[in-house]
Design a protein around this motif. Structure first.
Motif, PDB file in Angstrom:
ATOM      1  N   SER A   1     -22.751  40.511 -42.572  1.00 22.87           N
ATOM      2  CA  SER A   1     -23.738  40.212 -43.617  1.00 22.87           C
ATOM      3  C   SER A   1     -23.054  39.737 -44.891  1.00 22.87           C
ATOM      4  O   SER A   1     -23.471  38.746 -45.511  1.00 22.87           O
ATOM      5  CB  SER A   1     -24.581  41.457 -43.913  1.00 22.87           C
ATOM      6  OG  SER A   1     -25.381  41.814 -42.807  1.00 22.87           O
ATOM      7  N   ALA A   2     -22.001  40.430 -45.292  1.00 24.28           N
ATOM      8  CA  ALA A   2     -21.292  40.064 -46.517  1.00 24.28           C
ATOM      9  C   ALA A   2     -20.586  38.723 -46.371  1.00 24.28           C
ATOM     10  O   ALA A   2     -20.627  37.877 -47.275  1.00 24.28           O
ATOM     11  CB  ALA A   2     -20.286  41.157 -46.875  1.00 24.28           C
TER      12      ALA A   2
ATOM     13  N   ALA B   1     -23.180  35.950 -46.417  1.00 26.81           N
ATOM     14  CA  ALA B   1     -23.733  35.797 -47.767  1.00 26.81           C
ATOM     15  C   ALA B   1     -22.753  35.044 -48.667  1.00 26.81           C
ATOM     16  O   ALA B   1     -23.144  34.132 -49.419  1.00 26.81           O
ATOM     17  CB  ALA B   1     -24.060  37.166 -48.356  1.00 26.81           C
TER      18      ALA B   1
ATOM     19  N   TYR C   1     -28.558  38.438 -47.689  1.00 29.23           N
ATOM     20  CA  TYR C   1     -27.740  39.575 -47.243  1.00 29.23           C
ATOM     21  C   TYR C   1     -28.652  40.460 -46.405  1.00 29.23           C
ATOM     22  O   TYR C   1     -29.712  40.883 -46.878  1.00 29.23           O
ATOM     23  CB  TYR C   1     -27.173  40.367 -48.422  1.00 29.23           C
ATOM     24  CG  TYR C   1     -26.311  41.541 -47.978  1.00 29.23           C
ATOM     25  CD1 TYR C   1     -24.932  41.443 -47.964  1.00 29.23           C
ATOM     26  CD2 TYR C   1     -26.891  42.733 -47.542  1.00 29.23           C
ATOM     27  CE1 TYR C   1     -24.140  42.505 -47.532  1.00 29.23           C
ATOM     28  CE2 TYR C   1     -26.115  43.797 -47.099  1.00 29.23           C
ATOM     29  CZ  TYR C   1     -24.744  43.679 -47.097  1.00 29.23           C
ATOM     30  OH  TYR C   1     -23.967  44.727 -46.654  1.00 29.23           O
TER      31      TYR C   1
END
Length: 470
Positions: A313-314, A317, A355
């Motif tokens: 996710s990070a 993003a 995110y």
């Protein structure tokens, strides 16, 4: 309940794919959202209010009974498990995508950031397995041994006609609540590349287009007796640890009370391996078959090993932020999604950075907070918390979600509709669409990322997060 596009059932024997794959399962929703995004459509038609929305203020026992009845209406019967044809499910999945040539494909474990990555690349996302829900007529949430026996019998029926599957049964009161006593959850993972996938890749990929395989690397104790069926008590997405499912665990007693069970009956089966890949892992045979196919047909293949969902996710993003800024956009508006509350097309249309939190556990939300604390500040932060439908020891409270929104410099928004009945009242996927449609347009959409750019960014930016890209 989330629905995928109707009328896309391929010819063949067995049950239709949209009858087999569990309604609301993560992979099903991800495929539906990805296919819509590649058509330039959002998720406004995904999910309708469930019957449980009428029972938000009802006593716990009433809501549990309503949930069990609703689950029973859509679960497979034991007889229907014998009619499942995994190849037909694969055809149903690929038939949802627009018929054109693609500059690549993302396959593997279900993760919304993988879908966001696929949409930025302009390519499909294909799951390495699918989830089914089957009736357990005299089931009980607090009897995992009985769940194992029932699930093993169902898996034997399923595997008789689908030898290329491995079936992972997950009995998790923390993530499924009372449903764990009314149905059994069976995650079917392909041990080879389905023929429908191979045809799709051969027909739809441009020459030399790369294949990205995303692999969930989390592990969990498992009982696997080598007959194609394995059993998992609890799961990483519960936000708990394996020890929390021990009979003496206070967290377990709290869970079982919330789900209508009794800890006195809890007798967990023995495990055969303390650390096998958890339910969303990719079967080694599937990954190897994809690699062989890519090698034979002149396509590069890259694997992305994800130690925990927050890492991908990070990384995605951060990748989106750079992608947007390179196209002349601010990259300063963030949406924090959760579970099934996401819409990849609206994210791209509005020029947002996405995110994704896997669920509403403290662990997932804390990871978002840590990432935000270490990132360049965002001017606005919108938060879409998905209600799990029950209270659990690992649940993130609304104050924690508000703390995530507070990272916005000028705009700090927690969706009130999603928060109103949190954590017991669920909202459909289309709620994310309704929220994101209110974001200002930021068109045109940036030119698609190239796979080489994405792989390099994941390799460089993901390494500190634990991502391993090969």
């Amino acid at each position: 309940m989330p629905e995928v596009q109707k009328g896309l059932v391929a010819e063949g024997a067995g049950l239709a794919g949209d009858r087999v794959v569990a309604a609301g399962s993560t992979a099903r929703v991800l495929v539906a959202a990805a296919a819509r995004a590649l058509r330039g459509a959002d998720c406004a038609d995904l999910g309708q209010p469930t019957p449980l929305s009428r029972f938000t203020a009802a006593p716990e026992v009433v809501r549990r009974a309503a949930a069990a009845r609703a689950a029973g209406r859509v679960a497979l019967t034991p007889e229907q498990t014998a009619e499942v044809e995994a190849e037909r499910v694969a055809r149903w999945i690929v038939d949802q995508y627009p018929r054109r040539r693609y500059p690549g494909v993302v396959v593997g474990s279900p993760h919304a950031a993988a879908v966001h990555l696929a949409v930025a690349l302009g390519v499909p996302w294909l799951p390495a397995g699918f989830e089914m829900s089957a009736h357990w007529t005299r089931g009980s949430v607090d009897r995992p041994r009985a769940a194992l026996d029932h699930g093993a019998a169902l898996a034997a029926r399923l595997l008789a006609g689908n030898p290329d599957l491995h079936v992972r049964q997950v009995h998790c009161p923390a993530s499924r609540g009372a449903l764990a006593g009314a149905t059994v959850s069976l995650l079917a993972r392909w041990r080879a590349l389905p023929a429908a996938y191979a045809r799709f890749l051969g027909d739809r990929l441009l020459p030399g287009a790369p294949v990205l395989v995303v692999r969930d690397a989390r592990t969990w104790p498992v009982l696997d007796e080598g007959r194609g069926h394995s059993f998992q008590l609890g799961c990483p997405s519960s936000g708990l640890e394996p020890v929390d499912f021990h009979p003496d665990s206070p967290a377990l007693r709290q869970l079982l009370r919330a789900a209508g069970g009794d800890g006195a009956h809890w007798e967990p089966p023995e495990v055969s391996a303390a650390g096998e890949h958890a339910e969303h892992g990719v079967e080694p045979g599937f990954a190897e078959a994809a690699r062989r196919w890519a090698g034979r047909h002149g396509h590069d293949l890259h694997e992305v090993h994800v130690p925990h969902p927050a890492a991908l996710s990070a990384a995605v993003a951060d990748l989106y932020r750079r992608w947007l800024r390179r196209a002349g956009k601010t990259g300063d508006r963030l949406v924090v999604e959760c579970g099934r509350l996401f819409d990849p097309w609206q994210v791209v249309r509005a020029g947002l950075v996405p995110y994704w939190c896997e669920n509403a556990t403290r662990r997932s939300v804390e990871a978002a907070e840590w990432w935000l604390a270490g990132s360049e500040p965002f001017s606005s932060v919108d938060v879409l918390p998905e209600s799990p439908g029950m209270r659990t020891p690992a649940l993130a409270g609304l104050p924690q979600w508000l703390a995530v929104a507070a990272f916005g410099r000028r705009r700090r928004a927690l969706d009130r509709t999603a928060a109103r009945g949190y954590p017991v009242a669920t909202v459909p996927t289309r709620r994310a669409t309704e929220v994101l449609r209110n974001q200002p347009y930021d068109l045109p959409v940036p030119p698609p990322l190239t796979a080489a750019e994405a792989v390099a960014a994941l390799r460089d930016g993901g390494a500190p997060l634990g991502l391993a890209v090969t």
